[in-house]
Design a protein around this motif. Structure first.
Motif, PDB file in Angstrom:
ATOM      1  N   ARG A   1       2.593  -4.343  -2.332  1.00 40.73           N
ATOM      2  CA  ARG A   1       1.847  -3.281  -1.645  1.00 40.73           C
ATOM      3  C   ARG A   1       0.690  -3.820  -0.819  1.00 40.73           C
ATOM      4  O   ARG A   1       0.178  -3.134   0.061  1.00 40.73           O
ATOM      5  CB  ARG A   1       1.308  -2.288  -2.683  1.00 40.73           C
ATOM      6  CG  ARG A   1       2.393  -1.497  -3.410  1.00 40.73           C
ATOM      7  CD  ARG A   1       1.792  -0.617  -4.471  1.00 40.73           C
ATOM      8  NE  ARG A   1       1.248  -1.405  -5.577  1.00 40.73           N
ATOM      9  CZ  ARG A   1       0.267  -0.989  -6.387  1.00 40.73           C
ATOM     10  NH1 ARG A   1      -0.279   0.187  -6.207  1.00 40.73           N
ATOM     11  NH2 ARG A   1      -0.149  -1.764  -7.362  1.00 40.73           N
ATOM     12  N   LEU A   2       0.258  -5.025  -1.129  1.00 33.29           N
ATOM     13  CA  LEU A   2      -0.901  -5.586  -0.412  1.00 33.29           C
ATOM     14  C   LEU A   2      -0.520  -6.214   0.917  1.00 33.29           C
ATOM     15  O   LEU A   2      -1.390  -6.564   1.700  1.00 33.29           O
ATOM     16  CB  LEU A   2      -1.589  -6.644  -1.294  1.00 33.29           C
ATOM     17  CG  LEU A   2      -2.267  -6.109  -2.554  1.00 33.29           C
ATOM     18  CD1 LEU A   2      -2.857  -7.261  -3.353  1.00 33.29           C
ATOM     19  CD2 LEU A   2      -3.348  -5.105  -2.214  1.00 33.29           C
ATOM     20  N   HIS A   3       0.778  -6.411   1.153  1.00 31.22           N
ATOM     21  CA  HIS A   3       1.250  -6.962   2.430  1.00 31.22           C
ATOM     22  C   HIS A   3       0.565  -8.296   2.746  1.00 31.22           C
ATOM     23  O   HIS A   3      -0.036  -8.471   3.794  1.00 31.22           O
ATOM     24  CB  HIS A   3       1.013  -5.970   3.565  1.00 31.22           C
ATOM     25  CG  HIS A   3       1.629  -4.634   3.328  1.00 31.22           C
ATOM     26  ND1 HIS A   3       2.987  -4.431   3.343  1.00 31.22           N
ATOM     27  CD2 HIS A   3       1.058  -3.437   3.032  1.00 31.22           C
ATOM     28  CE1 HIS A   3       3.245  -3.142   3.087  1.00 31.22           C
ATOM     29  NE2 HIS A   3       2.097  -2.517   2.891  1.00 31.22           N
ATOM     30  N   ILE A   4       0.640  -9.220   1.807  1.00 34.12           N
ATOM     31  CA  ILE A   4       0.042 -10.543   2.009  1.00 34.12           C
ATOM     32  C   ILE A   4       1.008 -11.387   2.830  1.00 34.12           C
ATOM     33  O   ILE A   4       2.192 -11.505   2.494  1.00 34.12           O
ATOM     34  CB  ILE A   4      -0.258 -11.221   0.660  1.00 34.12           C
ATOM     35  CG1 ILE A   4      -1.176 -10.329  -0.183  1.00 34.12           C
ATOM     36  CG2 ILE A   4      -0.893 -12.584   0.872  1.00 34.12           C
ATOM     37  CD1 ILE A   4      -1.416 -10.855  -1.577  1.00 34.12           C
TER      38      ILE A   4
ATOM     39  N   LEU B   1      -2.016  -8.215 -10.360  1.00 37.28           N
ATOM     40  CA  LEU B   1      -2.016  -8.697  -8.976  1.00 37.28           C
ATOM     41  C   LEU B   1      -0.601  -9.003  -8.502  1.00 37.28           C
ATOM     42  O   LEU B   1      -0.271  -8.785  -7.329  1.00 37.28           O
ATOM     43  CB  LEU B   1      -2.912  -9.932  -8.862  1.00 37.28           C
ATOM     44  CG  LEU B   1      -4.412  -9.628  -8.914  1.00 37.28           C
ATOM     45  CD1 LEU B   1      -5.201 -10.883  -9.235  1.00 37.28           C
ATOM     46  CD2 LEU B   1      -4.884  -9.040  -7.596  1.00 37.28           C
TER      47      LEU B   1
ATOM     48  N   LEU C   1      -8.459  -3.465  -1.723  1.00 37.52           N
ATOM     49  CA  LEU C   1      -7.568  -4.098  -0.765  1.00 37.52           C
ATOM     50  C   LEU C   1      -6.473  -3.158  -0.282  1.00 37.52           C
ATOM     51  O   LEU C   1      -5.994  -3.285   0.844  1.00 37.52           O
ATOM     52  CB  LEU C   1      -6.951  -5.356  -1.391  1.00 37.52           C
ATOM     53  CG  LEU C   1      -7.936  -6.469  -1.753  1.00 37.52           C
ATOM     54  CD1 LEU C   1      -7.189  -7.660  -2.337  1.00 37.52           C
ATOM     55  CD2 LEU C   1      -8.745  -6.896  -0.553  1.00 37.52           C
ATOM     56  N   LEU C   2      -6.079  -2.226  -1.132  1.00 38.11           N
ATOM     57  CA  LEU C   2      -5.054  -1.279  -0.702  1.00 38.11           C
ATOM     58  C   LEU C   2      -5.549  -0.371   0.412  1.00 38.11           C
ATOM     59  O   LEU C   2      -4.752   0.169   1.183  1.00 38.11           O
ATOM     60  CB  LEU C   2      -4.594  -0.434  -1.901  1.00 38.11           C
ATOM     61  CG  LEU C   2      -3.725  -1.174  -2.941  1.00 38.11           C
ATOM     62  CD1 LEU C   2      -3.445  -0.278  -4.118  1.00 38.11           C
ATOM     63  CD2 LEU C   2      -2.431  -1.663  -2.306  1.00 38.11           C
TER      64      LEU C   2
ATOM     65  N   ILE D   1      -7.971  -4.622  -6.332  1.00 39.96           N
ATOM     66  CA  ILE D   1      -6.711  -4.117  -5.795  1.00 39.96           C
ATOM     67  C   ILE D   1      -6.926  -2.783  -5.097  1.00 39.96           C
ATOM     68  O   ILE D   1      -6.388  -2.529  -4.002  1.00 39.96           O
ATOM     69  CB  ILE D   1      -5.674  -3.985  -6.928  1.00 39.96           C
ATOM     70  CG1 ILE D   1      -5.285  -5.392  -7.442  1.00 39.96           C
ATOM     71  CG2 ILE D   1      -4.436  -3.241  -6.469  1.00 39.96           C
ATOM     72  CD1 ILE D   1      -4.441  -5.357  -8.690  1.00 39.96           C
TER      73      ILE D   1
ATOM     74  N   ALA E   1       0.987  -5.783  -7.583  1.00 39.31           N
ATOM     75  CA  ALA E   1       0.425  -5.212  -6.361  1.00 39.31           C
ATOM     76  C   ALA E   1       0.751  -6.041  -5.128  1.00 39.31           C
ATOM     77  O   ALA E   1       0.436  -5.626  -4.013  1.00 39.31           O
ATOM     78  CB  ALA E   1      -1.082  -5.060  -6.500  1.00 39.31           C
TER      79      ALA E   1
ATOM     80  N   LEU F   1      -3.202  -8.399   4.633  1.00 40.62           N
ATOM     81  CA  LEU F   1      -3.879  -9.606   4.183  1.00 40.62           C
ATOM     82  C   LEU F   1      -3.114 -10.844   4.636  1.00 40.62           C
ATOM     83  O   LEU F   1      -1.877 -10.888   4.557  1.00 40.62           O
ATOM     84  CB  LEU F   1      -4.017  -9.608   2.662  1.00 40.62           C
ATOM     85  CG  LEU F   1      -4.848  -8.447   2.094  1.00 40.62           C
ATOM     86  CD1 LEU F   1      -4.705  -8.394   0.589  1.00 40.62           C
ATOM     87  CD2 LEU F   1      -6.310  -8.602   2.477  1.00 40.62           C
TER      88      LEU F   1
END
Length: 1849
Positions: A910-913, A904, A880-881, A877, A907, A886
């Motif tokens: 915040r990960l903008h998947i 996960l 990836l941040l 994480i 998160a 993503l």
């Protein structure tokens, strides 16, 4: 007499007889001074004589005498060859050379047929063959004696090996005396069952290894592994040094190395081939190799006991003649063929434990070799070995430096030297050439292998001369041997001079051979098999005795598949290569001197070889043959042939499963240099020489290079790394399944950044470790064009996975990182910057574009089964941040457990998947599900969550980020704005939560619902596959309000009963969103849904496909329809009562569908009695459901029970549907009972029940069992049934008797409007009734009723009695011409008009006269006759009663007719019957010159005074027939219509027709379409038109009149004041003609219809038409008229507000932005065609607004345009306001599923549209199917489904 004389006389009786004593004396004196030369010749001619085994002669003279004695005793042929050697090599005076050759070098009286034999005086100098130990009596020896005998024999073996394999003895394959020089070739393991001991080093100091698994000589035998293979197969191509290595082993063993072996035996298969008799193992070892001096039994016994220290070497397995089989068995003491012994030794059944080594060329190895045999490849020399060999060969310093310089400056010569045999020949030629050429010029003389051998031959020749006879002589012997598979020759096979020439230049070798008889003889062979092939090629090319056909027959391609070829290789493998090389122009002078022929003769033979090669070059060849062909073509030095070969190679060139050397790839590269197109090279499973990639250096044609072989190691990688940077066009590199280590990877890593053009790199299955994987991955930023890196099937740790993630995050080009166990793949998207820019120093001002592209990229990570744990999740994480947004993260198959999944999930926001996060198979538990749901409560982008603990599934999908969907957002905003006036604010896109098969029980629900309630915007909830039961479902129903408005709730597979279903059904009244409940109780499928008309309902998927809003309300607020579906449940009266009571509270409109196996009459009655209590019910379906035969009567009574029932439809007693009206209005109802087994007994009660319904519109009783009796009963009771629509009795078994019943009852049923009966296979029977107040008129249609002659009177009588009958159609009723005539004569209705249509096959054959004759018999007045031969139809209109004509008028008309023909009576009858004929129509008839029809028509026309219309269409009329017709038409002065359209007329006939038009002043309609009017006929037409002042319709389409014709018409049109319709389509009219027509048409004030389509009119014509558009215009057709935006806009402005326009067609014009739109509107417009006009969304906006100003519009054609969803939204807005619109065609546009949904929404507003065509729009088939199921008027099919018109209309 001195001693010398005595010696010579003592042994030369021949010399004494011939008086040559002085000659012998001189010869002995000469040879006494050349003792070394004489010893060399002795070893050549007598290799089996042990010269050192006997006592030395007392002085040199005696030694010479003894040696000459042995030579002479060998035979006359040997002696002659020796004398030739003396004269050829030693300095012999000419006066002595002539006597020597004449005395002993020519034929004498002794003859030459004498076989060589050993004289008795020489036997003491030879090894004696030992006696057969297998047959001699066994002697007993004491152990000491046995040991002594064995010791002596083993010492004798070493001595013999040292003598025969030492440096001083010539060895096969080594020529020209360079025997002491040896450089070891590359040896490489191919396969071994036991691994080598890494601690065991090479014992022999002169052996080198390649890679970690390559072998030295010591490594050939793995002594440390007792179970390892004891058979070693040494594979190498010709010239690699296999035989040399075998002798090297013998030599090193004799010198004391390889001390593990006490005994070593070396056999050559070329010699063993000569032994055909059976042998025992002792005979093989002792008779054919070396026999013990004594005690062979004791020696053999010792060898058996110590077999593990015995080595047997078999050289040349590929030369074995007799195949061996693994199935051959041999007793340990038995005998057999040599190959059987060899097979037994390999398998261990003979001499078990011994070691066997065998050499062979690559190819299919015989089955006798064990599968576990160790395979070693011999690869020849690499660059270092070549330099070492050359350095040793040229030992002198100056010569060494020059030779190395020459070699290093020529890459092609280096490729030749990769083969040790060629390297030796190259050095020999260089030694000769360097002395006579300037530096750099010597290597130019050695460009090919053939020229290398040719240069070798030239070095043997005296300066200025060529020994042609000797060379051709050797060639003849060589070719003869190859043709019969012979490589060992006897002395008699060579002429003495040829033998001497070969011996002098070491071209031949000699050795002792064994024969079947047990004798030993001297055998000769060429120094190498390639040398034999070269001389054979010389003979083929230069010998006059060989014709060209034989020459070209030897130019073939040999395949060398390792596993696919024959057991024994061909001995002439390289013969075609030498023939191709001799075809080079460089060899022409050499061949001319050799053949002693002119240049033309040599050139013709070379051309023949080249022609064969050209044919081979164009064939489709396998990989081995391609390599062979490349060798051939490279040898020819023909650039044209090389280009042809290169261009003929396929784009994908595979090489699989055969060995390839450096020379092979060098030959391939030399050919590819002549290729213009790129090529893909794929090497799969090929044993490859380690340094062979160096041959590809600089090859710019290779685009893809792929290697897959376990034999590729670090040396291969090193060579490849040197070549890669030089291959400028290489885009794809593959190296799979190799054994490279970290050292090889480091070399490749250094080379890859130099290959900037690489797009794909594949390093799969190379057993890479962590360090190697990371080092390769770190190169990614330095490869700007790379798209894929594949490192699959590698071995790496979890920490390395995280390091790879960091690389993917930091590298701006990485788009996908995919890791799954041992698989590892990078997918990249190259940046826009060039490679040169990437290597420069970064400039902040220049990196904006690159930074923007890096920001736009989205990274996909798939880390599956990587053993990631919770702490790894935290590190991941954090990585990836820091990285880019993503696209997808797949962490399935790891060990994250609940905590890792929760981290996960937290998160995720915040990960903008963008797409999905996959946590499947990660150890998630039941408790962890709630944690994940709670963690996702803040994630606004979550779209779908699917968790299934049973299937180990946990997948989260997300909506796209807004900034990534600017285009979609703009479109959504546009569509929303369209709906904004009436739309309400709706929540953002809803979520879909699927918690399936998780084992949830009632106790888990409250916690789950709390977590779900905080997630927000929940749309779809799926609890299927859990264990909730009735209790859980009841509790969930209570908790549902807390979850907000859902779109669906799935409770399938939860163990639910009917009581829980009733509880759920209450939700439809308690929850506003709950609209549809579907239950299949037995299969436990339960689904509660919201309004299906929302987009998610329409599409059956997520709302991501659509704009921002989840639902549109822009079409007005309306009540939500609800539905309840219950299947697979036994419905009892009590349960039905309870269920209906529950549904009473459900708001409407409501649809109910019930399905069960059977429904009793009691249950059905209960259900029907409950219907009045359900006022909101709109539809009730009972399907599929088993009903009783009484159910039709119960359903027929429902109209009285519930007046709101509008339609009852029962089919097959299994499918019942009831439709309800919103209120008790008086609209007609319909009732249908198809396939319900209704018979005569049901007719009366059914009619009694239906009689209570006073507004019955339709009754369907088709497919029952009524029969004729049931029909009779029904017709009797029909007056009691107040039916006002139609009655369907099809498929009821009604016969012709039923037809009579119908006809006879017609007079009593005046309300029958139409009756249609078909007794054929269709079995149709329809009766349509007129509404009250309508005039009674009846149409009767009878088809396939099979009326015979006897039925005609009854038929005529029945038809005559039906007074209201106005039209009769008889189709295929078996009425012949006679029956028709009889019917016409007997049919006499009292009064009125009657139309009779007959459609029979014979109508098309009868001819016009016969049909007219039948019409003449009619009993009434004939007013219309229509005949169509192709359609086989005759139509006659009759008036009754018949009125007789005034006799005076008849006499007047007869006066104009010529009755002196055989038609006179017919004409007279026709004049009587057809006196009032007003229409005569002939369609698709043929009127040739020989036809009587035209004459009859002429006379008939003369007599028809009231004829108003004559039509002759789509027919073929001869000129003569047309003269008759024109003559008749000339007297028809009252004609108002004349139609000759599409009729074939000759030019003469056209002029005749134009003449007939003269004087037709009353003509109102004229159609001359498709007559191809010419200039003269058009002038006649215009002249005739000038008098037709009453003309209203003029059709002249498809006549190609052009601009000239248009000008003529333009001049006459203003003179036609009554003209209303004109069609000039497809006439080739251009701008000039169009302008004239526009001016003329402006003067036609009454014009209503204008057709000018398919002419190149252009905008000027449109502008002209717009200026003077007639005010009464109704139809305007201008399709495909080359109109542009300007012309279309002008027409639109002119048409705007026209009160009469009904139809406009501007199709197939490039209107683009010029689509006409209206401000005032067109009140009468019904059809507008704008197909294929390049109309886009922007233009459609104004167009849709214009449609609303056309209230009468019925059809809109907008197909094949550029309309998208915005246009669909515009149309959807106006659809509800267009009450008369029936059809919209939107085929082949750009409308997506969203636009189609909008159109469906528009249709749902009560529009009268019957169909919207949407074929070939970008709508997925599944979505289209769902849309059409919800809205059937949306048509996505290819074929147009025209709306069906009700029967009888």
């Amino acid at each position: 007499m001195n001693q010398e004389t005595r010696a010579s006389s003592s042994w030369d009786p021949i010399g004494l007889q011939l008086g040559t004593r002085n000659l012998w004396s001189w010869l002995m004196r000469l040879l006494s001074t050349q003792p070394e030369w004489l010893s060399t010749k002795m070893k050549f001619f007598l290799p089996n004589v042990e010269l050192d085994s006997r006592d030395e002669a007392p002085n040199p003279e005696q030694r010479v005498v003894l040696q000459l004695q042995m030579l002479h005793a060998q035979g006359q042929a040997t002696w002659k060859s020796f004398i030739h050697c003396v004269c050829m090599e030693l300095e012999v005076p000419l006066d002595l050379e002539v006597p020597l050759l004449s005395t002993w070098g020519q034929e004498d009286e002794l003859g030459t047929g004498e076989k060589p034999r050993l004289g008795p005086q020489l036997q003491h100098g030879l090894k004696r063959p030992h006696q057969d130990c297998g047959s001699s009596p066994r002697r007993k020896h004491c152990r000491k004696q046995q040991q002594e005998l064995t010791r002596k024999y083993l010492q004798l073996l070493r001595t013999s090996a040292q003598r025969h394999c030492g440096d001083g003895v010539p060895k096969p394959g080594q020529t020209f005396g360079a025997h002491q020089l040896y450089v070891p070739p590359i040896l490489q393991w191919s396969r071994a069952t036991a691994p080598l001991d890494p601690r065991e080093g090479a014992v022999l100091g002169d052996l080198k290894t390649e890679d970690s698994t390559d072998v030295s000589l010591q490594d050939l035998f793995n002594f440390k592994a007792p179970k390892g293979p004891r058979v070693t197969v040494l594979l190498g191509k010709a010239g690699m040094g296999k035989s040399t290595l075998a002798r090297r082993l013998c030599q090193k063993w004799a010198e004391g190395q390889l001390d593990h072996f006490q005994a070593l035996f070396l056999f050559e298969f070329r010699q063993l081939n000569l032994i055909t008799r059976f042998l025992t193992l002792p005979q093989l070892l002792f008779d054919l190799y070396l026999s013990p001096e004594a005690g062979p039994e004791a020696v053999f016994q010792y060898l058996k006991e110590n077999a593990n220290r015995v080595l047997l070497i078999f050289d040349g397995l590929d030369e074995a003649i007799y195949p061996c089989s693994s199935k051959d068995t041999l007793d340990p003491n038995g005998s057999g063929p040599v190959l059987t012994l060899f097979s037994a030794l390999c398998r261990g059944t003979l001499l078990p434990g011994c070691w066997v080594m065998v050499t062979s060329r690559p190819g299919k190895l015989p089955a006798c070799l064990p599968t576990e045999a160790a395979m070693v490849h011999m690869w020849g020399f690499d660059g270092l070995r070549v330099e070492e060999y050359v350095s040793h060969f040229f030992s002198e310093q100056p010569a060494q430096e020059v030779a190395l310089a020459e070699l290093q400056g020529n890459g092609h010569l280096q490729s030749l030297c990769a083969v040790p045999a060629l390297c030796q020949v190259t050095c020999l030629c260089l030694r000769h050439l360097l002395s006579g050429n300037a530096p750099g010029q010597s290597v130019a003389l050695l460009p090919t292998v053939t020229q290398l051998y040719m240069q070798m031959v030239l070095t043997l020749s005296p300066p200025g001369s060529l020994p042609a006879k000797s060379l051709l002589g050797l060639g003849e012997v060589a070719l003869r041997g190859l043709e019969v598979g012979k490589v060992i020759f006897s002395a008699g096979d060579f002429p003495p001079a040829i033998m001497a020439f070969g011996a002098t230049h070491s071209l031949l070798t000699s050795f002792c051979i064994h024969t079947d008889s047990g004798h030993r003889e001297i055998g000769y062979a060429f120094a190498h098999l390639n040398l034999q092939e070269f001389f054979a090629a010389l003979h083929l090319m230069a010998s006059p005795s060989v014709d060209k056909d034989i020459l070209t027959s030897h130019v073939t391609l040999n395949s060398h598949w390792v596993l696919r070829t024959r057991t024994r290789l061909n001995l002439s493998d390289h013969l075609p290569t030498f023939l191709a090389g001799l075809a080079s122009p460089t060899c022409r002078p050499f061949l001319r001197h050799l053949a002693q022929r002119n240049e033309a003769w040599v050139g013709a033979r070379q051309a023949a070889v080249l022609q064969v090669l050209r044919k081979l070059a164009t064939r489709k060849l396998t990989g081995p043959k391609v390599v062979e062909l490349c060798h051939y073509v490279a040898e020819t030095q023909e650039s044209e042939l090389a280009s042809l070969t290169a261009q003929s190679l396929p784009y994908q060139l595979p090489f699989h499963n055969f060995p390839l050397t450096y020379r092979d790839l060098s030959a391939l590269t030399s050919i590819l240099e002549h290729r213009a197109d790129p090529i893909h090279l794929d090497f799969g499973g090929c044993p490859l020489e380690p340094h062979c990639p160096e041959a590809l250096a600089g090859c710019g044609q290779v685009e893809t290079l792929s290697f897959k072989s376990r034999k590729c190691g670090d040396a291969f990688a090193e060579a490849l790394s040197r070549s890669l940077p030089t291959m400028g066009n290489l885009k794809t590199l593959g190296l799979a399944g190799s054994k490279i280590t970290a050292q090889g990877v480091s070399l490749l890593v250094q080379a890859l950044p130099l290959c900037l053009q690489l797009e794909e790199v594949r390093f799969q299955d190379n057993q890479l470790k962590d360090r190697e994987v990371l080092s390769i991955a770190e190169v990614l930023p330095r490869l700007p064009r790379l798209r894929k890196l594949d490192l699959s099937r590698s071995s790496f740790s979890t920490s390395t996975v995280l390091s790879l993630v960091k690389v993917a995050v930091l590298c701006p080009t990485v788009r996908v990182l995919q890791v799954r166990e041992t698989d590892l793949i990078f997918l990249l998207s190259p940046l826009e910057d060039t490679a040169a820019e990437l290597q420069r120093a970064p400039d902040p001002q220049e990196t904006d574009g690159q930074r923007k592209e890096a920001e736009d990229r989205r990274l996909t990570l798939r880390l599956q089964k990587c053993q990631l744990r919770v702490h790894n999740a935290e590190a991941l994480i954090a990585l990836l941040l820091e990285g880019p947004p993503l696209e997808e993260v797949d962490l399935s198959g790891n060990q994250l457990e609940d905590e890792g999944c929760r981290l996960l999930a937290e998160a995720a926001s915040r990960l903008h998947i963008a797409r999905k996060l996959d946590l499947s198979d990660s150890g998630l538990s039941v408790d962890g599900v709630s944690c994940v749901l709670s963690a996702l409560s803040t994630c606004q982008a979550l779209e779908t969550l699917h968790i299934s603990l049973l299937h180990r599934t946990a997948v989260l999908t997300f909506t796209r980020e807004l900034e990534e969907q600017r285009g979609t957002q703009e479109r959504a905003a546009f569509l929303d704005n369209l709906m904004s006036p009436l739309s309400c604010e709706l929540p953002p896109s809803s979520r879909r939560i699927r918690l399936t098969h998780c084992g949830f029980q009632t106790k888990h629900l409250e916690q789950l619902c709390r977590a779900l309630g905080g997630s927000g915007h929940l749309g779809h909830l799926d609890f299927s596959g859990n264990s909730l039961g009735d209790e859980g479902v009841t509790l969930l129903a209570q908790l549902l309000p807390g979850l907000g408005p859902l779109q669906s709730l799935n409770l399938s597979e939860n163990g639910v009963s009917l009581s829980a279903v009733c509880c759920l059904s209450q939700c439809m009244s308690a929850l506003q969103w709950a609209a549809h409940l579907d239950v299949s109780l037995e299969s436990q499928q339960i689904l509660l849904q919201g309004d299906k008309r929302g987009r998610d309902g329409w599409m059956g998927g997520s709302s991501a496909e659509f704009p921002a809003r989840a639902h549109f309300s822009g079409f007005g607020q309306r009540s939500i329809p609800r539905s309840f579906c219950l299947k697979e449940c036994q419905l009892e009266p009590l349960s039905l009562t309870s269920l209906c009571a529950t549904l009473e509270q459900c708001p409407g409109p409501l649809e109910v569908q019930l399905s069960c196996e059977t429904l009793s009459d009691q249950s059905l009655e209960t259900l029907l009695q409950c219907l009045p209590r359900l006022p909101q019910l709109r539809l009730l379906q009972l399907s599929p459901m088993g009903l009783s035969p009484r159910s039709p009567l119960l359903l027929a009574d429902v109209f009285s029970l519930c007046p709101r029932v509008q339609k009852v439809d029962l089919r097959s007693l299994t499918h019942a549907t009831l439709h309800f009206r919103p209120s008790e209005d008086k609209e007609g109802v319909s009732c249908g009972f198809r396939s319900c087994s209704l018979s005569l007994e049901h007719v009366e009660p059914l009619c009694c029940l239906l009689s209570k319904c006073d507004n019955l519109s339709q009754l369907d009783l088709a497919e029952n069992l009524l029969g004729d009796d049931g029909l009779r009963c029904l017709l009797e009771h029909l007056p009691q049934v107040p039916i006002s629509g139609s009655l369907d009795l099809s498929l009821n078994g009604i016969s012709r008797e039923g037809v009579w019943q119908l006809l006879e009852t017609l007079p009593f049923h005046p309300r029958v409007r139409e009756a249609s009966v078909n007794l054929g296979s269709a079995q149709d029977f329809w009766i349509h009734f007129s509404k009250p107040g309508e005039t009674p008129r009846t149409t009767l249609r009878l088809s396939e009723c099979s009326f015979g002659p006897e039925h005609v009177p009854r038929l005529a009588t029945s038809l005559s009695q039906a007074l209201q009958l106005t039209e009769i159609t008889l189709t295929r009723c078996s009425l012949g011409l006679e029956q028709l005539t009889l019917l016409l004569s007997r049919m006499r209705p009292p009064a009125g008009h009657l139309c009779l249509r007959v459609e029979e096959p014979w109508v098309g054959r009868a001819g016009v006269p016969a049909l007219l004759e039948a019409c003449a018999q009619a009993s009434g007045n004939v007013t219309e006759i229509s005949i169509s031969e192709t359609q086989q139809r005759l139509c006659v209109q009759l008036d009754f009663p018949r009125q007789e004509e005034n006799p005076e008028a008849v006499a007047f008309r007869l006066a104009h007719c010529d009755l002196g023909t055989h038609h006179s009576l017919l004409v007279t009858r026709l004049m009587e019957t057809c006196a009032r004929l007003r229409l005569l129509s002939l369609s698709q008839v043929n009127l040739p010159d020989t036809s009587d029809a035209s004459c009859l028509l002429q006379r008939l026309l003369l007599a028809l005074s009231e004829l108003r219309s004559f039509r002759l269409t789509s027919s073929c009329v001869s000129p003569e027939s047309l003269v008759h017709l024109a003559a008749g038409l000339g007297h028809c002065h009252h004609l108002e219509e004349l139609d000759f359209s599409n009729t074939w007329l000759s030019e003469e006939g056209t002029r005749t027709l134009m003449g007939a038009l003269q004087g037709k002043c009353r003509l109102r309609r004229l159609d001359l379409s498709q007559l191809l009017l010419g200039g003269s006929t058009l002038a006649m037409l215009t002249q005739g038109l000038s008098h037709m002042t009453l003309l209203q319709s003029l059709r002249l389409s498809h006549n190609a009149i052009g601009d000239a014709g248009a000008g003529h018409l333009a001049a006459i049109l203003p003179k036609l004041p009554e003209l209303r319709k004109i069609d000039l389509s497809a006439n080739g009219i251009g701008l000039a003609g169009g302008a004239q027509l526009a001016k003329s048409l402006a003067l036609c004030r009454k014009l209503e219809e204008l057709g000018l389509g398919f002419n190149a009119l252009g905008d000027p014509t449109a502008l002209g038409l717009a200026e003077g558009l007639p005010r009464h215009l109704r139809v305007l057709h201008l399709p495909s008229s080359h109109l542009g935006p300007e012309g279309a806009l002008s027409l639109g402005r002119a048409l705007d507000g026209c009160p009469h326009v009904k139809e406009i067609s501007l199709a197939e014009n490039s209107l683009a932005k010029g689509v006409p739109h209206f401000c005032k509107g067109l009140p009468q417009l019904q059809r507008i065609d704008l197909a294929s006009c390049d109309i886009d969304n922007q233009a459609a906006k104004g167009l849709a607004a214009s449609f609303t100003l056309c209230p009468a519009l019925e059809e809109i054609l907008l197909s094949w345009n550029l309309l998208g969803d915005e246009a669909a939204a515009e149309l959807a807005q106006v659809l509800p306001r267009m009450g008369r619109l029936k059809r919209v065609d939107l085929e082949k546009n750009r409308i997506t599923a969203c636009g189609a949904w909008l159109l469906a929404e528009g249709l749902a507003q009560g529009s009268a549209i019957q169909v919207i065509r949407l074929w070939n729009n970008p709508i997925p088939p599944g979505v289209a199917q769902r849309l059409q199921s919800q809205e059937p008027r949306l048509d996505f099919a290819f074929f147009d489904k025209q709306p069906q018109t009700p029967r009888g209309t």
